[in-house]
Design an enzyme around this catalytic site. Structure first.
Site, PDB file in Angstrom:
ATOM      1  N   HIS A 173       0.834  -1.214   0.000  1.00  0.00           N
ATOM      2  CA  HIS A 173       0.000   0.000   0.000  1.00  0.00           C
ATOM      3  C   HIS A 173       0.866   1.261   0.000  1.00  0.00           C
ATOM      4  CE1 HIS A 173      -3.543   2.430   1.523  1.00  0.00           C
ATOM      5  NE2 HIS A 173      -2.534   3.197   1.873  1.00  0.00           N
ATOM      6  N   GLU A 174       1.780   1.333   0.938  1.00  0.00           N
ATOM      7  CA  GLU A 174       2.630   2.527   1.030  1.00  0.00           C
ATOM      8  C   GLU A 174       3.515   2.643  -0.207  1.00  0.00           C
ATOM      9  OE1 GLU A 174       1.692   4.545   3.060  1.00  0.00           O
ATOM     10  OE2 GLU A 174       0.600   3.242   4.434  1.00  0.00           O
ATOM     11  N   HIS A 186       1.696   4.551  -2.823  1.00  0.00           N
ATOM     12  CA  HIS A 186       1.820   6.009  -2.643  1.00  0.00           C
ATOM     13  C   HIS A 186       3.173   6.483  -3.183  1.00  0.00           C
ATOM     14  CE1 HIS A 186      -1.787   6.751  -0.392  1.00  0.00           C
ATOM     15  NE2 HIS A 186      -1.442   6.015   0.657  1.00  0.00           N
ATOM     16  N   HIS A 206       3.174   6.800  -6.853  1.00  0.00           N
ATOM     17  CA  HIS A 206       2.396   7.978  -7.279  1.00  0.00           C
ATOM     18  C   HIS A 206       3.298   9.223  -7.280  1.00  0.00           C
ATOM     19  CE1 HIS A 206      -1.939   9.841  -6.862  1.00  0.00           C
ATOM     20  NE2 HIS A 206      -1.346  10.219  -7.957  1.00  0.00           N
TER      21      HIS A 206
HETATM   22 ZN    ZN Z   1      -2.641   5.299   2.145  1.00  0.00          ZN
END
Ligand code: ZN
Length: 708
Positions: free
Chosen positions: A499-500, A503, A506
């Site tokens: 998940h991280e 980010h 992104h």
């Molecule tokens: Zn998040």
């Protein structure tokens, strides 16, 4: 979930206040302040080894002074206001302040100490005031307004038009249209909020470290797996206690205790400590603070002409209004609650079968859920953990990025770090072009706040023909290595790591002109798309087999275990969804108040929870006194964002499933239309360009088991 992106710029904007706190005089600095010179480490990364606490305040002060001068140059410009001499010049201003702020606020999350916290308290109101000086500068606003009034005649690119629109709106939202008396009131509120929100976070950290369950009898360890016992012994040794075992309120320590400890009264003790952080009527109590924060936010929204703080926040998000949020939450709540009630019955059934003559309580849920999972799916965290060595999971995430976009990750040992736990990777395109730097910092320590998050030391931009690449940091509080055993993650922790990492991608793959619109500077309910979509690859049976290898034998995870993970995918989803949705409702309740009146925090929370019919066996994921997302982290009226983004990520991942998991065309489209674009267009427009239509909610409902 339990993951946040902290953007200190956003924090500064939302915060603010009024104590007469004196700024401590800067300590004498012998050597040169590293913030005042160019950084010469590879890729101009921060020279952490040279940065001392004493450097921050002078650098903040100089950064604010410098930006003030830059703003004066804009307002005193005798040339008529233009996009270049006003909007671009403003966007470019404050470089030094950003440089010091990015380092400082990353470290107050990841590696703080009392001195850093003191500096943070001193600097928070100064930054709030500084931000207000800009937002409330009438001469500056006149120029912005003048450019904005001409916008159709300026021949701007789409990205420039977006920057102009956002800049104008930021001024209005920052109070630029208020009269002088109201401006003064607005400033006071902002300054007050900056101090209170900072204090709130500091108190949670103090409370996280303030409690330890110290055990000295072997029988108190009943039920705990060896690795958990070893971890607790090590924690005790670190505190100078031999032949004892320590459990703390950090999740990798307390969650396994809730899952495995057969000592019900000890589970209750630790659980109650966990859910009462910030609620102990001591110096770190957050009840009055959060109630003041909520009341001040009402006042601020009122000044700006919004009905509530949530209306103020949401107009910038995809959801647009509180009703837009409620519509989604309400669609999910009843089916989730029904499922949780069924789960509670099953757990009670297990208690009864075992001859327990008590009613299921929140401190029993984890324990019996773990047992039930074992009984139903022959699966528990301990069986899986040997296959999820941290380094293997991390390399698995890297490998997914390689298959999707050809990215390479090369460890660098020549780049300065702020802590020995940190590892540094250079990210490159398939052809070797430099993309950016990824710092990973995965282990808990007392100097670090809880949870997992992603943040940047530098955001991507491309001004004046020079591309500035991102420096991104991924943080976690994952299971520690114990003596000769490496860090072994639970499957949930593995998903969090992915998940991280999403980010981070992104920010790393951002390809924008202006920093203000780049990377993860997107609406809160859109930002979790890039992160949560990565969890899909983490959990996909085909992908799991490639990275989950036994830490001792190197054997890939057996198919039987992969099947078990898949089959147990819906297990405990009622609990997880209810716990999360309850926190989303609580957030919305705190931020749809219309009266600036301080509340009894606990009574308010109880009323909010009974309104939605939360069952007593489940405690809201974050109780108000430690709900950092909304009272110190920039997710106020935004905690719903995770499930909103989940609608997007479930729907977006379908696009891969419709083709193939690593379909090059779909991957390229996701990169070009979403990851590269930052906030250069409306989130819905970006999404539609990727998917060809608006998102559908069905893939999410299916994933959570609410529809077949
Ligand atoms: Zn998040």
């Amino acid at each position: 979930m339990k993951k946040t992106v902290i953007l200190w710029a956003a924090l500064v904007l939302m915060t603010s206040f009024c104590t007469k706190k004196e700024t401590p005089p800067p300590a004498p600095v012998q050597e040169e302040n590293p913030f005042f010179s160019a950084w010469t480490a590879p890729f101009e990364t921060p020279p952490f080894e040279k940065i001392k606490e004493a450097h921050y305040l002078p650098a903040f002060q100089a950064g604010m002074d410098q930006q003030k001068k830059e703003i004066e140059a804009i307002t005193n410009d005798s040339a008529a206001p233009s996009f270049a001499n006003t909007i671009e010049a403003l966007e470019k201003s404050g470089a030094l302040l950003t440089k010091v702020g990015n380092v400082f606020f990353n470290l107050t999350s990841a590696n703080t100490n009392d001195e850093m916290q003191k500096i943070e308290s001193a600097v928070a109101p100064l930054l709030a005031r500084h931000q207000d000086d800009i937002n409330l500068n009438a001469k500056l606003f006149e120029r912005v307004k003048a450019v904005s009034g001409e916008k159709d005649k300026l021949g701007l690119t789409a990205e420039q038009a977006r920057l102009l629109e956002k800049t104008y709106k930021n001024f209005v939202r920052g109070g630029a249209n208020l009269d002088e008396a109201k401006k003064a009131e607005f400033r006071k509120i902002n300054e007050e909020l900056s101090v209170l929100t900072q204090k709130f976070g500091e108190n949670v950290l103090k409370e996280d470290n303030n409690f330890a369950l110290v055990l000295d009898k072997k029988e108190d360890l009943a039920g705990l797996p060896d690795s958990v016992v070893q971890g607790a012994a090590e924690a005790a040794r670190k505190r100078g206690m031999d032949a004892k075992w320590v459990f703390t309120l950090h999740k990798p320590s307390c969650i396994p205790f809730f899952q495995y400890s057969a000592r019900r009264e000890l589970r209750e003790k630790l659980f109650k400590a966990f859910i009462n952080r910030g609620n102990n009527n001591n110096a770190f109590d957050n009840k009055a603070i959060l109630s003041k924060i909520a009341a001040l936010r009402v006042k601020k929204a009122d000044l700006l002409g919004y009905k509530t703080h949530a209306d103020f926040v949401l107009e910038e998000n995809m959801a647009k209004t509180p009703a837009g949020v409620d519509k989604l939450l309400d669609q999910l709540w009843m089916p989730a609650l029904a499922m949780a009630k069924k789960e509670a019955q099953e757990l009670q059934g297990l208690i009864n079968t075992e001859g327990g003559s008590f009613k299921l309580e929140p401190w029993d849920w984890w324990y019996y859920a773990e047992k039930l999972k074992k009984a139903k799916y022959d699966l528990d965290d301990q069986i899986l953990k040997p296959y999820f060595k941290l380094e293997n999971v991390r390399d698995g995430a890297f490998d997914v990025a390689k298959k999707l976009w050809g990215l390479q990750f090369v460890e660098r040992t020549d780049i300065p770090k702020y802590h020995p736990d940190v590892k540094v990777f250079e990210v490159k395109e398939a052809d070797g072009t430099h993309v950016g730097i990824l710092y990973t910092d995965y282990f808990p320590r007392p100097s670090k706040r809880g949870g997992a998050w992603s943040n940047t030391f530098r955001t991507q931009s491309a001004r004046g023909g020079r591309k500035v690449t991102s420096l991104v940091s991924n943080n976690g509080n994952f299971s520690l290595p114990v003596s000769d055993t490496p860090s072994l993650l639970t499957f949930e922790e593995a998903q969090t790591l992915f998940h991280e990492f999403g980010h981070a991608l992104h920010d790393l793959l951002s390809n924008c002109t202006y920093e203000a619109l780049a990377g993860t500077n997107v609406p809160r309910d859109f930002v979790e798309l890039a992160s949560q979509i990565m969890e899909n690859w983490a959990g996909d049976p085909e992908v799991i087999k490639t990275y989950a290898k036994h830490y001792q034998t190197g054997e890939p995870i057996p198919q039987a275990l992969v099947d078990k993970i898949k089959n147990s995918g819906l297990f405990n989803q009622g609990f997880a969804t209810v716990e999360y949705l309850a926190a989303s409702y609580l957030d919305m309740d705190w931020h749809t108040l219309t009266e600036a009146k301080e509340q009894d925090a606990l009574a308010f929370e109880n009323a909010a929870m009974s309104k939605i019919g939360l069952i007593p066996e489940i405690v809201v994921r974050y109780r108000s006194p430690y709900f950092q997302h909304i009272f110190s982290g920039g997710y106020s009226a935004g905690y719903y964002s995770y499930i909103w983004s989940e609608v997007l990520d479930a729907d977006a991942f379908e696009a891969f499933k419709e083709t193939s998991l690593f379909d090059p065309q779909t991957a390229l489209s996701f990169r070009q239309n979403i990851l590269a674009k930052g906030d250069t267009d409306e989130a819905m427009a970006l999404y539609k360009r990727f998917r060809g239509r608006e998102p559908k909610v069905e893939p999410l409902l299916k994933r959570r088991g609410f529809i077949k």
